[in-house]
Design a protein around this motif. Structure first.
Motif, PDB file in Angstrom:
ATOM      1  N   THR A  84       0.811  -1.217   0.000  1.00  0.00           N
ATOM      2  CA  THR A  84       0.000   0.000   0.000  1.00  0.00           C
ATOM      3  C   THR A  84       0.853   1.280   0.000  1.00  0.00           C
ATOM      4  OG1 THR A  84      -1.586  -1.292   1.261  1.00  0.00           O
ATOM      5  CG2 THR A  84      -2.011   1.068   1.090  1.00  0.00           C
ATOM      6  N   GLY A 120       2.852 -21.671   6.359  1.00  0.00           N
ATOM      7  CA  GLY A 120       1.957 -20.551   6.072  1.00  0.00           C
ATOM      8  C   GLY A 120       2.486 -19.198   6.516  1.00  0.00           C
ATOM      9  N   ARG A 121       3.659 -19.179   7.157  1.00  0.00           N
ATOM     10  CA  ARG A 121       4.234 -17.880   7.519  1.00  0.00           C
ATOM     11  C   ARG A 121       5.652 -17.836   6.964  1.00  0.00           C
ATOM     12  NH1 ARG A 121       5.596 -17.019  13.303  1.00  0.00           N
ATOM     13  NH2 ARG A 121       3.484 -16.523  13.948  1.00  0.00           N
ATOM     14  N   TYR A 122       5.813 -17.061   5.927  1.00  0.00           N
ATOM     15  CA  TYR A 122       7.066 -17.074   5.186  1.00  0.00           C
ATOM     16  C   TYR A 122       7.769 -15.731   5.266  1.00  0.00           C
ATOM     17  CZ  TYR A 122       4.637 -21.112   3.287  1.00  0.00           C
ATOM     18  OH  TYR A 122       3.945 -22.285   3.164  1.00  0.00           O
ATOM     19  N   VAL A 130      -5.087  -4.850  -4.315  1.00  0.00           N
ATOM     20  CA  VAL A 130      -5.691  -3.730  -5.054  1.00  0.00           C
ATOM     21  C   VAL A 130      -5.717  -2.515  -4.143  1.00  0.00           C
ATOM     22  CG1 VAL A 130      -7.220  -5.253  -6.376  1.00  0.00           C
ATOM     23  CG2 VAL A 130      -8.107  -4.093  -4.357  1.00  0.00           C
ATOM     24  N   GLU A 131      -5.702  -1.349  -4.746  1.00  0.00           N
ATOM     25  CA  GLU A 131      -5.903  -0.103  -4.014  1.00  0.00           C
ATOM     26  C   GLU A 131      -6.804   0.771  -4.880  1.00  0.00           C
ATOM     27  OE1 GLU A 131      -4.509  -0.273  -1.094  1.00  0.00           O
ATOM     28  OE2 GLU A 131      -2.852  -1.665  -1.425  1.00  0.00           O
ATOM     29  N   ARG A 256      -5.641  -5.025  12.887  1.00  0.00           N
ATOM     30  CA  ARG A 256      -4.772  -5.255  11.734  1.00  0.00           C
ATOM     31  C   ARG A 256      -3.354  -4.822  12.129  1.00  0.00           C
ATOM     32  NH1 ARG A 256      -5.038  -7.548   7.997  1.00  0.00           N
ATOM     33  NH2 ARG A 256      -4.676  -6.095   6.327  1.00  0.00           N
ATOM     34  N   LEU A 258      -1.078  -3.122  10.681  1.00  0.00           N
ATOM     35  CA  LEU A 258      -0.493  -1.943  10.041  1.00  0.00           C
ATOM     36  C   LEU A 258      -1.231  -0.716  10.558  1.00  0.00           C
ATOM     37  CD1 LEU A 258      -0.788  -3.685   6.567  1.00  0.00           C
ATOM     38  CD2 LEU A 258       1.297  -3.586   7.918  1.00  0.00           C
ATOM     39  N   ILE A 279      -6.090 -15.369   5.240  1.00  0.00           N
ATOM     40  CA  ILE A 279      -5.729 -15.554   3.831  1.00  0.00           C
ATOM     41  C   ILE A 279      -5.761 -14.231   3.065  1.00  0.00           C
ATOM     42  CG2 ILE A 279      -6.361 -17.989   3.672  1.00  0.00           C
ATOM     43  CD1 ILE A 279      -9.043 -17.139   2.442  1.00  0.00           C
ATOM     44  N   GLY A 281      -6.508  -9.598   3.730  1.00  0.00           N
ATOM     45  CA  GLY A 281      -7.075  -8.560   4.581  1.00  0.00           C
ATOM     46  C   GLY A 281      -6.841  -7.190   4.006  1.00  0.00           C
ATOM     47  N   TYR A 285      -7.851   3.635   4.421  1.00  0.00           N
ATOM     48  CA  TYR A 285      -6.743   4.381   5.047  1.00  0.00           C
ATOM     49  C   TYR A 285      -6.892   5.855   4.683  1.00  0.00           C
ATOM     50  CZ  TYR A 285      -5.183   2.651   0.462  1.00  0.00           C
ATOM     51  OH  TYR A 285      -5.124   2.292  -0.859  1.00  0.00           O
ATOM     52  N   GLY A 302      -8.163  -0.756   0.140  1.00  0.00           N
ATOM     53  CA  GLY A 302      -7.578  -1.845  -0.646  1.00  0.00           C
ATOM     54  C   GLY A 302      -7.479  -3.123   0.149  1.00  0.00           C
ATOM     55  N   GLY A 306      -3.177 -13.136   0.432  1.00  0.00           N
ATOM     56  CA  GLY A 306      -1.989 -13.981   0.515  1.00  0.00           C
ATOM     57  C   GLY A 306      -2.084 -15.147  -0.459  1.00  0.00           C
TER      58      GLY A 306
HETATM   59  P1  HAM Z   1      -1.501  -7.830   5.633  1.00  0.00           P
HETATM   60  O1  HAM Z   1      -2.683  -8.288   6.433  1.00  0.00           O
HETATM   61  O2  HAM Z   1      -0.263  -7.510   6.400  1.00  0.00           O
HETATM   62  O3  HAM Z   1      -1.988  -6.578   4.787  1.00  0.00           O
HETATM   63  O4  HAM Z   1      -1.157  -8.916   4.564  1.00  0.00           O
HETATM   64  C1  HAM Z   1      -2.136  -9.386   3.665  1.00  0.00           C
HETATM   65  C2  HAM Z   1      -2.103 -10.893   3.539  1.00  0.00           C
HETATM   66  O5  HAM Z   1      -0.787 -11.331   3.174  1.00  0.00           O
HETATM   67  C3  HAM Z   1      -2.384 -11.650   4.833  1.00  0.00           C
HETATM   68  O6  HAM Z   1      -3.773 -11.786   5.043  1.00  0.00           O
HETATM   69  C4  HAM Z   1      -1.749 -12.997   4.557  1.00  0.00           C
HETATM   70  O7  HAM Z   1      -2.610 -13.812   3.817  1.00  0.00           O
HETATM   71  C5  HAM Z   1      -0.559 -12.619   3.695  1.00  0.00           C
HETATM   72  N1  HAM Z   1       0.654 -12.628   4.534  1.00  0.00           N
HETATM   73  C6  HAM Z   1       1.105 -11.642   5.339  1.00  0.00           C
HETATM   74  N2  HAM Z   1       2.251 -12.015   5.948  1.00  0.00           N
HETATM   75  C7  HAM Z   1       2.530 -13.267   5.538  1.00  0.00           C
HETATM   76  C8  HAM Z   1       3.602 -14.202   5.776  1.00  0.00           C
HETATM   77  N3  HAM Z   1       4.611 -13.910   6.583  1.00  0.00           N
HETATM   78  N4  HAM Z   1       3.567 -15.395   5.135  1.00  0.00           N
HETATM   79  C9  HAM Z   1       2.551 -15.702   4.283  1.00  0.00           C
HETATM   80  N5  HAM Z   1       1.544 -14.867   4.013  1.00  0.00           N
HETATM   81  C10 HAM Z   1       1.514 -13.668   4.619  1.00  0.00           C
HETATM   82  C11 HAM Z   1      -1.197  -5.856   3.944  1.00  0.00           C
HETATM   83  O8  HAM Z   1      -0.109  -6.203   3.567  1.00  0.00           O
HETATM   84  C12 HAM Z   1      -1.863  -4.609   3.422  1.00  0.00           C
HETATM   85  N6  HAM Z   1      -0.935  -3.910   2.525  1.00  0.00           N
HETATM   86  C13 HAM Z   1      -3.158  -4.947   2.710  1.00  0.00           C
HETATM   87  C14 HAM Z   1      -3.875  -3.729   2.263  1.00  0.00           C
HETATM   88  C15 HAM Z   1      -3.897  -3.209   1.015  1.00  0.00           C
HETATM   89  N7  HAM Z   1      -4.566  -2.897   3.022  1.00  0.00           N
HETATM   90  C16 HAM Z   1      -5.021  -1.903   2.286  1.00  0.00           C
HETATM   91  N8  HAM Z   1      -4.608  -2.068   1.068  1.00  0.00           N
END
Ligand code: HAM
Length: 426
Positions: A84, A120-122, A130-131, A256, A258, A279, A281, A285, A302, A306
């Motif tokens: 974002t 599942g955590r990488y 999307v935004e 969340r 962030l 999966i 989110g 903002y 947005g 994952g």
């Molecule tokens: P986030 O919740 O930090 O949001 O990450 C979005 C998705 O990325 C998570 O729901 C998860 O499925 C996947 N994810 C995050 N960290 C990991 C990890 N370490 N390993 C595997 N999958 C992961 C954002 O990143 C925001 N930028 C989303 C957003 C866009 N909000 C507004 N616009």
């Protein structure tokens, strides 16, 4: 074990299993394209300050998980932990906010977080995001959420839930924060939790430990203390989701990771994934553009979905993803002259849009035919010296074993017609 391993916590995706990875990525991106989101390609690394300011110094993502290093010019850069902030940077840098609003953008690719690796955590994770920037309309919140839901559904996923909340505006929060801090100060919290509460008291409400849950059962919830505008906004988002038939649960404790979120926030949770159940989110903002130096303060909304976890969710549900055949035609040359000719025929077929692979390495007929079967091709083309002499080639239908001789001059056309026939029947 081989000498080199991929860095810890980073998955490789390779054929044939990479079919589900590309299917997830492409299907989610397609759902966004159908709503008019245009593709944006962003740098993998950016100025460290962009993420520190955009995502928030107090978040785990910024304080503990960033891959930050000095480049050879001694500038501090960071591998992008999320998308974002970079999108907003590009919008401001290129003045996209002065054009048609909302600016609707879609991206996909790797992000980097130094987290403790587990299933599942990488540390390198893949997202489709999307935004939609520049318009604060609850219908747009609902659109963004519905796109994610549609993407998951197109993939055949069913075992997920949508959790929805509103974090209100920056104006709603101070009064609520005071209420919550007051409430928390009366609880016998341990040292670490108290420290966390000081940075972000909302986090304590998201604590999964039963004893903390119990203590906070009667805590004041932000959702009951929204300002009038936020409450109306949230009700409108819910109304749109109801009409769209997108099911959701209100989770007033949704937090969340962030800092930039305001008003609508949401998370898609899959129950077949254990601890790493999120999966996808996202949310709205409102202050981010100003935070990053924008002259106007346009709102945005947005999501980040994952890809890795969606692949795991599909596997957990047993949704089979067809592993596409690598090629349609498999060429088997017997001898050098035959190879010279088949290499050209293969190029002609590819030129006509037909996927072709060849038996390389002169392995003999038996091995080559085995490779043809394994390739998943519909046809094998076998060319030996005898066939070359009378300008013909053996065409074998691999599914039935039927075999015929066709002329070398017409083989490309012949295969093209046969392939079209199969496609028509399918
Ligand atoms: P986030 O919740 O930090 O949001 O990450 C979005 C998705 O990325 C998570 O729901 C998860 O499925 C996947 N994810 C995050 N960290 C990991 C990890 N370490 N390993 C595997 N999958 C992961 C954002 O990143 C925001 N930028 C989303 C957003 C866009 N909000 C507004 N616009």
């Amino acid at each position: 074990m081989s000498e080199f391993q991929a860095p810890r916590g980073i998955p490789d995706y390779f054929p044939p299993r990479s079919a589900d990875f590309t299917r997830v990525r492409d299907t989610l991106a397609k759902a966004a394209a159908l709503a008019g989101y245009g593709h944006i390609e962003l740098p993998i690394f950016e100025d460290t300050a962009l993420f520190a300011r955009g995502v928030g110094e107090s978040t785990d993502v910024v304080s503990k998980e960033m891959y930050t290093f000095a480049d050879r010019g001694e500038r501090s850069v960071t591998l992008r932990p999320e998308g974002t902030a970079g999108v907003m940077r590009a919008v401001l840098q290129h003045g996209l906010d002065r054009g048609q609003l909302p600016v609707k953008l879609c991206y996909s690719g790797p992000f980097f977080r130094y987290e403790k690796p587990q299933e599942g955590r990488y540390r390198q994770l893949q997202q489709v995001g999307v935004e939609a920037i520049g318009v604060d309309d609850p219908a747009l919140d609902a659109e963004v959420i519905a796109i994610a839901d549609e993407g998951y559904r197109r993939l055949g996923l069913t075992g997920y839930r949508l959790e929805l909340a509103s974090l209100g505006t920056a104006e709603d929060r101070p009064a609520y924060r005071e209420l919550l801090v007051d409430f928390l100060s009366g609880l016998p919290l341990d040292e670490a939790t108290r420290a966390r509460a000081e940075i972000n008291p909302l986090r304590v409400l998201d604590d999964k430990r039963p004893e903390v849950r119990e203590m906070t059962a009667d805590a004041p919830l932000l959702i009951d203390h929204l300002g009038e505008e936020s409450a109306r906004h949230f009700a409108a988002v819910r109304g749109h989701l109801d009409r769209l038939g997108v099911a959701y649960e209100i989770n007033p404790r949704l937090v969340r990771g962030l800092d930039y979120y305001t008003k609508t926030t949401f998370e898609f949770v899959h129950d077949g994934l254990g601890a790493q159940s999120g999966i996808g989110g996202g949310g709205r903002y409102d202050g981010l553009m100003r935070q990053l130096g924008g002259k106007q303060d346009l709102s945005g909304i947005g999501f980040g979905l994952g890809v890795d976890r969606t692949v795991l969710a599909l596997r957990a549900e047993g949704v089979a993803v067809d592993e596409p055949a690598r090629c349609r035609v498999f060429g088997v040359p017997m001898g050098e002259a035959a190879k010279d000719r088949l290499v050209v025929i293969a190029a002609q077929l590819r030129n006509a849009g037909i996927a072709v692979d060849l038996a390389y390495g002169d392995r003999g007929l038996k091995g080559a035919m085995k490779a043809a079967d394994r390739s998943g091709a519909d046809f094998a083309l076998v060319l030996g010296e005898r066939e070359l002499e009378d300008a013909s080639i053996e065409l074998k239908k691999l599914k039935t074993g039927a075999q015929e001789r066709v002329s070398l001059d017409s083989v490309v056309e012949e295969v093209r017609l046969l392939a079209a026939e199969i496609d028509q029947d399918a």
